[in-house]
Design a protein around this motif. Structure first.
Motif, PDB file in Angstrom:
ATOM      1  N   ARG A  74      -1.458   7.756   2.717  1.00 34.16           N
ATOM      2  CA  ARG A  74      -2.498   8.450   3.497  1.00 34.16           C
ATOM      3  C   ARG A  74      -1.891   9.146   4.716  1.00 34.16           C
ATOM      4  NH1 ARG A  74      -7.683   5.052   5.196  1.00 34.16           N
ATOM      5  NH2 ARG A  74      -6.263   4.324   6.818  1.00 34.16           N
ATOM      6  N   ARG A 161     -20.621  13.441  11.831  1.00 33.93           N
ATOM      7  CA  ARG A 161     -19.209  13.230  11.506  1.00 33.93           C
ATOM      8  C   ARG A 161     -18.563  14.595  11.218  1.00 33.93           C
ATOM      9  NH1 ARG A 161     -14.219  10.860  11.069  1.00 33.93           N
ATOM     10  NH2 ARG A 161     -13.428  10.903   8.928  1.00 33.93           N
ATOM     11  N   LYS A 172      -6.384  11.199   8.893  1.00 30.47           N
ATOM     12  CA  LYS A 172      -6.471  10.238   9.999  1.00 30.47           C
ATOM     13  C   LYS A 172      -5.704  10.866  11.160  1.00 30.47           C
ATOM     14  CE  LYS A 172      -6.040   5.279  10.922  1.00 30.47           C
ATOM     15  NZ  LYS A 172      -7.346   4.999  11.458  1.00 30.47           N
ATOM     16  N   TYR A 177     -10.806  11.656  16.335  1.00 27.66           N
ATOM     17  CA  TYR A 177     -11.369  10.468  17.005  1.00 27.66           C
ATOM     18  C   TYR A 177     -12.196  10.805  18.236  1.00 27.66           C
ATOM     19  CZ  TYR A 177      -9.354   7.555  13.579  1.00 27.66           C
ATOM     20  OH  TYR A 177      -9.102   6.974  12.371  1.00 27.66           O
ATOM     21  N   GLU A 206     -20.052   7.567   7.720  1.00 27.52           N
ATOM     22  CA  GLU A 206     -19.309   6.335   7.989  1.00 27.52           C
ATOM     23  C   GLU A 206     -19.553   5.877   9.412  1.00 27.52           C
ATOM     24  OE1 GLU A 206     -14.978   7.483   7.709  1.00 27.52           O
ATOM     25  OE2 GLU A 206     -15.312   7.348   9.851  1.00 27.52           O
ATOM     26  N   GLY A 209     -14.643   4.753  12.499  1.00 27.76           N
ATOM     27  CA  GLY A 209     -13.557   3.778  12.547  1.00 27.76           C
ATOM     28  C   GLY A 209     -13.679   2.759  11.423  1.00 27.76           C
ATOM     29  N   ALA A 210     -14.690   2.895  10.612  1.00 22.52           N
ATOM     30  CA  ALA A 210     -14.861   2.007   9.461  1.00 22.52           C
ATOM     31  C   ALA A 210     -15.820   2.669   8.487  1.00 22.52           C
ATOM     32  CB  ALA A 210     -15.413   0.655   9.884  1.00 22.52           C
ATOM     33  N   CYS A 211     -15.664   2.385   7.204  1.00 24.59           N
ATOM     34  CA  CYS A 211     -16.621   2.862   6.215  1.00 24.59           C
ATOM     35  C   CYS A 211     -17.794   1.893   6.176  1.00 24.59           C
ATOM     36  CB  CYS A 211     -15.946   2.981   4.853  1.00 24.59           C
ATOM     37  SG  CYS A 211     -14.666   4.252   4.836  1.00 24.59           S
ATOM     38  N   LEU A 230     -13.347   9.003   5.901  1.00 22.88           N
ATOM     39  CA  LEU A 230     -11.919   8.801   5.706  1.00 22.88           C
ATOM     40  C   LEU A 230     -11.816   7.938   4.441  1.00 22.88           C
ATOM     41  CD1 LEU A 230      -9.093   9.142   7.245  1.00 22.88           C
ATOM     42  CD2 LEU A 230      -9.344   6.714   7.738  1.00 22.88           C
ATOM     43  N   GLY A 232     -11.189   5.188   2.976  1.00 25.98           N
ATOM     44  CA  GLY A 232     -10.839   3.887   3.545  1.00 25.98           C
ATOM     45  C   GLY A 232     -10.140   2.989   2.533  1.00 25.98           C
ATOM     46  N   THR A 234      -9.776  -0.254   3.064  1.00 26.99           N
ATOM     47  CA  THR A 234     -10.614  -1.460   2.994  1.00 26.99           C
ATOM     48  C   THR A 234     -11.817  -1.205   2.084  1.00 26.99           C
ATOM     49  OG1 THR A 234     -10.005  -1.765   5.303  1.00 26.99           O
ATOM     50  CG2 THR A 234     -11.666  -3.259   4.421  1.00 26.99           C
ATOM     51  N   ARG A 235     -12.356   0.000   2.155  1.00 31.08           N
ATOM     52  CA  ARG A 235     -13.479   0.373   1.271  1.00 31.08           C
ATOM     53  C   ARG A 235     -13.051   0.211  -0.182  1.00 31.08           C
ATOM     54  NH1 ARG A 235     -14.474   4.816  -1.692  1.00 31.08           N
ATOM     55  NH2 ARG A 235     -16.568   5.756  -1.809  1.00 31.08           N
ATOM     56  N   MET A 268     -16.590  -1.664   6.736  1.00 28.04           N
ATOM     57  CA  MET A 268     -15.329  -2.059   6.098  1.00 28.04           C
ATOM     58  C   MET A 268     -14.211  -1.231   6.719  1.00 28.04           C
ATOM     59  SD  MET A 268     -16.627  -1.353   2.198  1.00 28.04           S
ATOM     60  CE  MET A 268     -17.587   0.123   2.519  1.00 28.04           C
ATOM     61  N   GLY A 269     -13.221  -1.874   7.298  1.00 30.56           N
ATOM     62  CA  GLY A 269     -12.091  -1.134   7.866  1.00 30.56           C
ATOM     63  C   GLY A 269     -10.954  -2.095   8.173  1.00 30.56           C
TER      64      GLY A 269
HETATM   65  C1  LIG Z   1     -12.472   7.238  10.955  1.00 30.14           C
HETATM   66  C2  LIG Z   1     -12.178   6.035  10.113  1.00 30.14           C
HETATM   67  N1  LIG Z   1     -12.927   5.787   9.028  1.00 30.14           N
HETATM   68  C3  LIG Z   1     -12.682   4.730   8.239  1.00 30.14           C
HETATM   69  C4  LIG Z   1     -11.675   3.845   8.515  1.00 30.14           C
HETATM   70  C5  LIG Z   1     -11.403   2.707   7.594  1.00 30.14           C
HETATM   71  O1  LIG Z   1     -10.215   2.933   6.894  1.00 30.14           O
HETATM   72  P1  LIG Z   1      -9.261   1.744   6.456  1.00 30.14           P
HETATM   73  O2  LIG Z   1     -10.093   0.803   5.685  1.00 30.14           O
HETATM   74  O3  LIG Z   1      -8.232   2.397   5.632  1.00 30.14           O
HETATM   75  O4  LIG Z   1      -8.739   1.130   7.698  1.00 30.14           O
HETATM   76  C6  LIG Z   1     -10.889   4.049   9.638  1.00 30.14           C
HETATM   77  C7  LIG Z   1      -9.801   3.136   9.971  1.00 30.14           C
HETATM   78  O5  LIG Z   1      -8.674   3.471   9.849  1.00 30.14           O
HETATM   79  C8  LIG Z   1     -11.138   5.167  10.459  1.00 30.14           C
HETATM   80  O6  LIG Z   1     -10.399   5.400  11.545  1.00 30.14           O
END
Ligand SMILES: Cc1ncc(COP(=O)(O)O)c(C=O)c1O
Length: 322
Positions: A74, A161, A172, A177, A206, A209-211, A230, A232, A234-235, A268-269
């Motif tokens: 990524r 977003r 990313k 941000y 989202e 910072g997390a989905c 993004l 993700g 974790t997603r 989820m992140g």
């Molecule tokens: C904008 C954004 N969306 C989603 C995520 C979740 O992504 P990941 O699960 O890869 O950390 C993050 C974290 O990195 C993020 O910064």
């Protein structure tokens, strides 16, 4: 159930700086990793990064870096989307992460932040595409919330977003941000913990910072990758775990009103792990505690991070403790 105060998951209070940082191909003592004030590339509009976690295995003998190669892929994708040229291959950065974890001798969970930026003195706002990039890998210990009973109050933000018509949401990139930060501040000012952002089509995207996913009648729905999210890691991990648990999963457009009707909602992140949402726009989600699907997923995620689930060996990079 704890809320905002316990949600700052990236650093433990009082965390000391590590001994080493990885910079442009070598370990450098932390205090020597300086830049000139005019070398603004490290904090400029054209910088991309990753957030990766290394968990201490349940046996206490190893650090387990989770999905390292997927994060590095990524990073490469983000660099391409932002017209940056990485001076290191993904394999070199893989070795850098292992080398750094070993040098810093972490005996606890650690967070890693590889970061690529145009190096040298920069006087042009629109950093040229051929600017020579530098890569650093920073790291620090963090306190995982995997074993913590927690939940958060979420609210739909008035900030949309970033979308394909403005900035690539799949990158990313630090510049993206600013968007999430404004949404987060708005949520906090209004008495919530985290925002949920809608996309340009006013569908759910989202959580800055997390989905995000919701559960209704036993089916999990999460905004598709074309929803301005993004992609993700974790997603992707959570969806794989849910499928192994026999939970039906839908990746599709999600309406804002579905959030209000959900039986469960969770973020989820990498940083937030699996974080249950207890209120949405001030409405309680079910009984205001984590639901059964979220709990089962969270437990499975915790076992995977600690090396107690051997079904996904391709996702784990082991770093033995000396
Ligand atoms: C904008 C954004 N969306 C989603 C995520 C979740 O992504 P990941 O699960 O890869 O950390 C993050 C974290 O990195 C993020 O910064």
């Amino acid at each position: 159930m704890t809320t905002a105060a316990a949600l700052e998951t990236l650093a433990s209070p009082g965390t000391a700086n590590p001994e080493w940082i990885w910079r442009s191909g070598a370990l450098v003592p932390w205090d020597e990793a300086a830049v000139h004030v005019n070398a603004v590339g490290h904090a400029s509009v054209a910088a991309v990064f990753e957030g990766i976690k290394a968990y201490l295995a349940a046996d206490g003998q190893r650090l387990l870096v989770f999905r390292l190669d997927d994060h590095l892929r990524r990073l490469t994708d983000s660099a391409r989307l932002c017209r940056l040229t990485l001076p290191h291959t993904a394999q070199e950065l893989h070795r850098a992460v292992v080398e750094l974890l070993t040098a810093n001798d972490y005996r606890q969970d650690a967070y890693l932040r590889p970061w690529a930026f145009p190096g040298g003195i920069i006087r042009e706002q629109m950093v040229p595409a051929d600017a020579l990039c530098e890569v650093i890998v920073d790291s620090w210990p963090f306190r995982s919330a995997l074993d913590t009973e927690r939940g958060c109050r979420a609210a739909v933000s008035s900030w949309l977003r970033v979308g394909e018509s403005s900035m690539p949401p799949r990158a990313k990139a630090f510049s993206n941000y600013h968007n999430g930060r404004l949404a987060m501040m708005e949520a906090r000012e209004n008495g919530h913990d985290w925002p949920v952002m809608l996309n340009e089509r006013h569908k759910v995207s989202e959580g800055a910072g997390a989905c995000l996913a919701l559960v209704r009648d036993g089916v999990v729905a999460t905004p598709s990758l074309s929803s301005g999210v993004l992609p993700g890691i974790t997603r992707d991990t959570a969806l794989a775990l849910l499928r192994t648990q026999g939970v039906p999963v839908e990746e599709r457009e999600v309406d804002r009103s579905e959030l209000c009707l959900a039986d469960e909602i969770f973020f989820m992140g990498t940083a937030w792990e699996i974080l249950p949402v207890t209120t949405i726009d001030g409405l309680r989600v079910a009984d205001g505690t984590a639901g059964a699907v979220t709990r089962r997923l969270s437990e499975a995620y915790g076992r995977l991070m600690r090396g107690e689930d051997d079904r996904f060996p391709q996702w784990i990079t082991e770093v033995p403790l000396s």
